[in-house]
Scaffold this active site. Sequence first.
Site, PDB file in Angstrom:
ATOM      1  N   ASP A 119       2.887  -4.685   5.411  1.00 41.96           N
ATOM      2  CA  ASP A 119       2.166  -3.441   5.611  1.00 41.96           C
ATOM      3  C   ASP A 119       0.865  -3.837   6.302  1.00 41.96           C
ATOM      4  O   ASP A 119      -0.015  -4.443   5.683  1.00 41.96           O
ATOM      5  CB  ASP A 119       1.899  -2.777   4.262  1.00 41.96           C
ATOM      6  N   HIS A 120       0.755  -3.525   7.587  1.00 42.11           N
ATOM      7  CA  HIS A 120      -0.397  -3.985   8.359  1.00 42.11           C
ATOM      8  C   HIS A 120      -1.702  -3.285   7.980  1.00 42.11           C
ATOM      9  O   HIS A 120      -2.763  -3.641   8.483  1.00 42.11           O
ATOM     10  CB  HIS A 120      -0.114  -3.882   9.863  1.00 42.11           C
ATOM     11  N   ARG A 121      -1.638  -2.341   7.086  1.00 42.13           N
ATOM     12  CA  ARG A 121      -2.883  -1.779   6.555  1.00 42.13           C
ATOM     13  C   ARG A 121      -3.551  -2.757   5.608  1.00 42.13           C
ATOM     14  O   ARG A 121      -4.756  -2.700   5.387  1.00 42.13           O
ATOM     15  CB  ARG A 121      -2.612  -0.458   5.827  1.00 42.13           C
ATOM     16  N   VAL A 122      -2.756  -3.681   5.029  1.00 46.43           N
ATOM     17  CA  VAL A 122      -3.304  -4.625   4.049  1.00 46.43           C
ATOM     18  C   VAL A 122      -3.100  -6.088   4.422  1.00 46.43           C
ATOM     19  O   VAL A 122      -3.767  -6.958   3.873  1.00 46.43           O
ATOM     20  CB  VAL A 122      -2.738  -4.362   2.633  1.00 46.43           C
ATOM     21  N   VAL A 123      -2.170  -6.373   5.329  1.00 51.86           N
ATOM     22  CA  VAL A 123      -1.895  -7.750   5.726  1.00 51.86           C
ATOM     23  C   VAL A 123      -2.054  -7.868   7.231  1.00 51.86           C
ATOM     24  O   VAL A 123      -1.321  -7.235   7.991  1.00 51.86           O
ATOM     25  CB  VAL A 123      -0.463  -8.188   5.320  1.00 51.86           C
TER      26      VAL A 123
END
Length: 147
Positions: A119-123
């Site tokens: 999840d590119h919002r967190v990673v």
Amino acid sequence: MSDRIRTHNRVHIGVAVAVEGGLITPVLRDCDRKTLQQISRETKELVARARNRKLQPDEYTGSTFSVSNLGMMGIDEFSAVINPPEGAILAVGSVVEKPVVTEHRVEIGHRCRMTLSCDHRVVDGADADRFMMVVKTTLENWSESLQ
């Protein structure tokens, strides 16, 4: 589902297990504080209890990251779906024999495809890349130590 990003200070790994009628993900808690042997033993115990439907709710909730292995079913490569609220999942395919060039000669080597869904919002993608490089290097070093 929350609209906030949560940071975890503990490493709880979910291990996807196929059971009749679906999938359950038992959780190995505090993996960063355990040896590989402890993790292996606990994984086997949790998987056996999952297949026998003997897990307690706290044994299949609270993971911070998951691993899904379809390699044992002969699947070479796949993309796993992230289990919210986790930020990522590692998909592990089969270990297969392949021709490999080593020092200008062709040999039979063992290869395994792994994909990381994030999840590119967190990673961040760069962090995911570094993580996969550590996994690769660790597995290669472990494999060489067995020879």
